[in-house]
Motif scaffolding. Structure first.
Motif, PDB file in Angstrom:
ATOM      1  N   ALA A 117      15.420  22.753   0.565  1.00 58.94           N
ATOM      2  CA  ALA A 117      15.921  21.659  -0.264  1.00 58.94           C
ATOM      3  C   ALA A 117      15.144  22.922  -1.188  1.00 58.94           C
ATOM      4  CB  ALA A 117      15.338  20.215  -0.161  1.00 58.94           C
ATOM      5  N   PRO A 118      15.854  22.512  -2.537  1.00 57.93           N
ATOM      6  CA  PRO A 118      14.478  22.906  -3.606  1.00 57.93           C
ATOM      7  C   PRO A 118      13.441  22.748  -4.160  1.00 57.93           C
ATOM      8  CG  PRO A 118      17.094  23.023  -4.161  1.00 57.93           C
ATOM      9  CD  PRO A 118      16.956  22.091  -3.026  1.00 57.93           C
ATOM     10  N   ALA A 119      12.562  21.305  -3.369  1.00 57.34           N
ATOM     11  CA  ALA A 119      11.855  20.827  -4.048  1.00 57.34           C
ATOM     12  C   ALA A 119      11.720  19.151  -2.922  1.00 57.34           C
ATOM     13  CB  ALA A 119      12.639  19.989  -5.469  1.00 57.34           C
ATOM     14  N   ALA A 120      10.670  19.790  -3.109  1.00 58.34           N
ATOM     15  CA  ALA A 120      10.090  18.102  -1.984  1.00 58.34           C
ATOM     16  C   ALA A 120       8.649  17.475  -2.438  1.00 58.34           C
ATOM     17  CB  ALA A 120       9.844  19.281  -0.810  1.00 58.34           C
ATOM     18  N   VAL A 121       9.411  16.156  -1.977  1.00 56.32           N
ATOM     19  CA  VAL A 121       8.034  15.316  -2.084  1.00 56.32           C
ATOM     20  C   VAL A 121       7.547  14.777  -1.245  1.00 56.32           C
ATOM     21  CG1 VAL A 121       7.544  12.821  -3.239  1.00 56.32           C
ATOM     22  CG2 VAL A 121       8.859  13.926  -4.555  1.00 56.32           C
ATOM     23  N   HIS A 122       6.188  14.799  -0.906  1.00 53.46           N
ATOM     24  CA  HIS A 122       5.490  15.247  -0.093  1.00 53.46           C
ATOM     25  C   HIS A 122       4.259  14.137   1.121  1.00 53.46           C
ATOM     26  CE1 HIS A 122       6.112  19.281   0.963  1.00 53.46           C
ATOM     27  NE2 HIS A 122       6.080  19.917   0.091  1.00 53.46           N
ATOM     28  N   VAL A 123       5.114  12.952  -0.904  1.00 54.61           N
ATOM     29  CA  VAL A 123       3.982  11.341  -0.429  1.00 54.61           C
ATOM     30  C   VAL A 123       4.949  10.401  -0.455  1.00 54.61           C
ATOM     31  CG1 VAL A 123       1.753  12.294  -1.294  1.00 54.61           C
ATOM     32  CG2 VAL A 123       3.672  11.775  -2.890  1.00 54.61           C
ATOM     33  N   ARG A 124       4.884   9.459   0.092  1.00 52.01           N
ATOM     34  CA  ARG A 124       5.517   8.358   0.429  1.00 52.01           C
ATOM     35  C   ARG A 124       5.046   7.195  -0.604  1.00 52.01           C
ATOM     36  NH1 ARG A 124       8.833   7.995   4.207  1.00 52.01           N
ATOM     37  NH2 ARG A 124       9.436   6.192   3.441  1.00 52.01           N
ATOM     38  N   ASP A 125       5.838   8.278  -2.309  1.00 53.36           N
ATOM     39  CA  ASP A 125       5.385   7.902  -3.331  1.00 53.36           C
ATOM     40  C   ASP A 125       6.782   7.913  -4.026  1.00 53.36           C
ATOM     41  OD1 ASP A 125       5.391   6.866  -6.154  1.00 53.36           O
ATOM     42  OD2 ASP A 125       2.658   6.657  -5.767  1.00 53.36           O
ATOM     43  N   LEU A 126       7.810   7.401  -4.805  1.00 54.28           N
ATOM     44  CA  LEU A 126       8.945   7.761  -5.155  1.00 54.28           C
ATOM     45  C   LEU A 126       8.651   7.891  -6.213  1.00 54.28           C
ATOM     46  CD1 LEU A 126      11.676   5.261  -3.529  1.00 54.28           C
ATOM     47  CD2 LEU A 126      11.732   8.236  -3.547  1.00 54.28           C
ATOM     48  N   ARG A 127       7.830   7.248  -7.488  1.00 53.97           N
ATOM     49  CA  ARG A 127       7.477   7.368  -8.070  1.00 53.97           C
ATOM     50  C   ARG A 127       7.672   9.005  -8.301  1.00 53.97           C
ATOM     51  NH1 ARG A 127       3.605   2.774  -9.261  1.00 53.97           N
ATOM     52  NH2 ARG A 127       3.042   3.722  -7.688  1.00 53.97           N
ATOM     53  N   ALA A 128       7.017  10.064  -7.377  1.00 59.47           N
ATOM     54  CA  ALA A 128       6.811  11.207  -7.762  1.00 59.47           C
ATOM     55  C   ALA A 128       7.729  12.008  -7.953  1.00 59.47           C
ATOM     56  CB  ALA A 128       6.090  12.021  -6.774  1.00 59.47           C
ATOM     57  N   VAL A 129       8.596  11.349  -7.650  1.00 57.86           N
ATOM     58  CA  VAL A 129      10.163  12.707  -8.314  1.00 57.86           C
ATOM     59  C   VAL A 129      10.359  12.311  -9.125  1.00 57.86           C
ATOM     60  CG1 VAL A 129      12.378  11.992  -8.198  1.00 57.86           C
ATOM     61  CG2 VAL A 129      11.325  11.204  -6.086  1.00 57.86           C
ATOM     62  N   LEU A 130       9.529  12.062  -9.980  1.00 53.79           N
ATOM     63  CA  LEU A 130       9.149  12.304 -11.644  1.00 53.79           C
ATOM     64  C   LEU A 130       8.664  13.033 -12.163  1.00 53.79           C
ATOM     65  CD1 LEU A 130       8.811   8.575 -12.896  1.00 53.79           C
ATOM     66  CD2 LEU A 130      11.161   9.415 -12.871  1.00 53.79           C
ATOM     67  N   VAL A 152      16.384  16.853  -3.130  1.00 58.85           N
ATOM     68  CA  VAL A 152      14.777  16.905  -3.140  1.00 58.85           C
ATOM     69  C   VAL A 152      14.774  16.433  -2.382  1.00 58.85           C
ATOM     70  CG1 VAL A 152      12.569  15.943  -4.036  1.00 58.85           C
ATOM     71  CG2 VAL A 152      14.417  16.127  -5.819  1.00 58.85           C
ATOM     72  N   ALA A 153      13.691  16.680  -1.012  1.00 59.58           N
ATOM     73  CA  ALA A 153      13.634  15.915   0.662  1.00 59.58           C
ATOM     74  C   ALA A 153      11.910  15.521   0.494  1.00 59.58           C
ATOM     75  CB  ALA A 153      12.818  17.790   0.764  1.00 59.58           C
ATOM     76  N   PHE A 154      12.335  14.287   0.296  1.00 62.02           N
ATOM     77  CA  PHE A 154      11.441  13.359   0.752  1.00 62.02           C
ATOM     78  C   PHE A 154      10.725  13.001   1.551  1.00 62.02           C
ATOM     79  CE2 PHE A 154      10.115   9.016   0.156  1.00 62.02           C
ATOM     80  CZ  PHE A 154       8.911   8.577  -0.803  1.00 62.02           C
ATOM     81  N   CYS A 155       9.570  13.073   1.587  1.00 61.56           N
ATOM     82  CA  CYS A 155       8.637  13.070   3.160  1.00 61.56           C
ATOM     83  C   CYS A 155       9.691  13.566   4.064  1.00 61.56           C
ATOM     84  CB  CYS A 155       8.074  12.132   3.052  1.00 61.56           C
ATOM     85  SG  CYS A 155       6.190  11.527   2.714  1.00 61.56           S
ATOM     86  N   ASN A 186       0.436  -0.883   0.123  1.00 64.62           N
ATOM     87  CA  ASN A 186      -0.456   0.102   0.054  1.00 64.62           C
ATOM     88  C   ASN A 186       1.084   1.295   0.046  1.00 64.62           C
ATOM     89  OD1 ASN A 186      -2.319  -1.748  -0.139  1.00 64.62           O
ATOM     90  ND2 ASN A 186      -2.383  -1.887   2.566  1.00 64.62           N
ATOM     91  N   ASP A 187       0.604   3.115  -0.779  1.00 68.20           N
ATOM     92  CA  ASP A 187       1.001   3.464  -0.504  1.00 68.20           C
ATOM     93  C   ASP A 187       1.025   4.192   1.224  1.00 68.20           C
ATOM     94  OD1 ASP A 187       1.222   3.304  -3.355  1.00 68.20           O
ATOM     95  OD2 ASP A 187       0.531   4.984  -4.628  1.00 68.20           O
ATOM     96  N   ALA A 188       1.948   4.627   1.056  1.00 62.14           N
ATOM     97  CA  ALA A 188       2.169   5.400   2.230  1.00 62.14           C
ATOM     98  C   ALA A 188       1.822   6.474   2.043  1.00 62.14           C
ATOM     99  CB  ALA A 188       3.264   5.431   3.139  1.00 62.14           C
ATOM    100  N   VAL A 189       0.773   7.586   2.771  1.00 64.38           N
ATOM    101  CA  VAL A 189       0.708   9.276   2.476  1.00 64.38           C
ATOM    102  C   VAL A 189       0.868   9.958   3.088  1.00 64.38           C
ATOM    103  CG1 VAL A 189      -1.040  11.129   0.755  1.00 64.38           C
ATOM    104  CG2 VAL A 189      -0.536   8.530   0.351  1.00 64.38           C
ATOM    105  N   CYS A 190       2.026  11.228   3.200  1.00 65.17           N
ATOM    106  CA  CYS A 190       2.127  12.074   3.633  1.00 65.17           C
ATOM    107  C   CYS A 190       0.614  13.250   4.166  1.00 65.17           C
ATOM    108  CB  CYS A 190       2.842  13.459   3.103  1.00 65.17           C
ATOM    109  SG  CYS A 190       4.644  12.608   3.589  1.00 65.17           S
ATOM    110  N   PRO A 191       0.860  14.127   5.052  1.00 62.65           N
ATOM    111  CA  PRO A 191      -0.384  14.345   5.337  1.00 62.65           C
ATOM    112  C   PRO A 191      -1.453  14.954   4.037  1.00 62.65           C
ATOM    113  CG  PRO A 191       0.671  15.160   7.020  1.00 62.65           C
ATOM    114  CD  PRO A 191       1.671  14.721   5.975  1.00 62.65           C
TER     115      PRO A 191
END
Length: 233
Positions: free
Chosen positions: A216-229, A204-207, A2-7
């Motif tokens: 960090a210049p950019a950030a991913v807020h969901v626990r899905d590494l594909r979001a980096v794309l 990129v800051a990841f969660c 299952n995907d782990a999702v941030c707020p």
């Protein structure tokens, strides 16, 4: 898995997107942290559970990732609590690892674009190297634990993969792969990732911990590494 999702209040990604050579030519090298980035857990805490020191180790890990403690010093302090654990723990921990959602998808998508992938870990070669081999990761750097008579001694061998070493690996691997720093991407969640995040063409800051998201210049807020794309276009 299952995907782990941030707020939910946060977007999937925020901040800078790929620009310049990174946008026009595509990424040539992506380097990411392992614990709490490529995988969901902290390897040292899984080992510490066998030593009966997980709570103590977790507290020190959290402080180091927030930038409150020197990483090298905190690593040696945590590793000291592992003395006496049988080396069979490495296979046990490897079997317990949970990849972060999207990890395989990110690696496969990058390889399809001709991009190399590296991991730099404050964890341990004995676990990270076989994990990286399974995922087809091109470059690996991690710490090494001393073992004597089949048990951990509580000491680290050789150099420590700290903030400065992560930057060095990013630079050395980029040069070896013939990739300009402008076409590199660094992904991590802790304070010891800030050096490579600042050095890469796109960091990129990841969660991540607040101090990392702020810098960090950019950030991913969901626990899905594909979001980096989504940041790479």
């Amino acid at each position: 898995m299952n995907d782990a999702v941030c707020p939910d209040a946060l977007p999937r990604v925020s901040g800078a997107r790929a620009s310049g050579a990174l946008a026009s030519e595509g990424p040539g090298l992506l380097v990411m942290d392992v614990d709490s980035t490529l995988i969901e857990q902290e390897v040292i805490e899984l080992i510490a559970e066998r030593a009966g020191t997980r709570e103590r180790v977790a507290e020190v890990t959290a402080r180091a990732m927030r930038g409150e403690l020197d990483f090298s010093q905190s690593l040696r302090e945590r590793v000291a609590t592992l003395a006496g654990v049988p080396q069979t723990v490495f296979a046990e921990v490897l079997a317990e690892l949970r990849l972060t959602c999207g990890a395989r998808g990110l690696i496969e998508a990058l390889h399809a674009r001709g991009c190399r992938v590296g991991v730099v870990s404050g964890g341990f070669e004995e676990v990270v190297v076989p994990l990286a081999a399974r995922l087809g990761i091109d470059h690996v750097a991690a710490n090494r634990l001393e073992v004597c008579d089949g048990v951990l001694t509580g000491r680290v061998l050789g150099r420590v993969v700290d903030r400065e070493e992560k930057v060095r690996c990013l630079r050395v691997w980029a040069q070896a792969d013939g990739v300009s720093l402008e076409r590199t991407v660094a992904v991590g969640d802790g304070a010891n990732d800030l050096g490579m995040i600042a050095t890469a063409g796109l960091g990129v800051a990841f969660c991540a911990k607040p101090v990392v998201v702020e810098q960090a210049p950019a950030a991913v807020h969901v626990r899905d590494l594909r979001a980096v794309l989504e940041l790479l276009g």
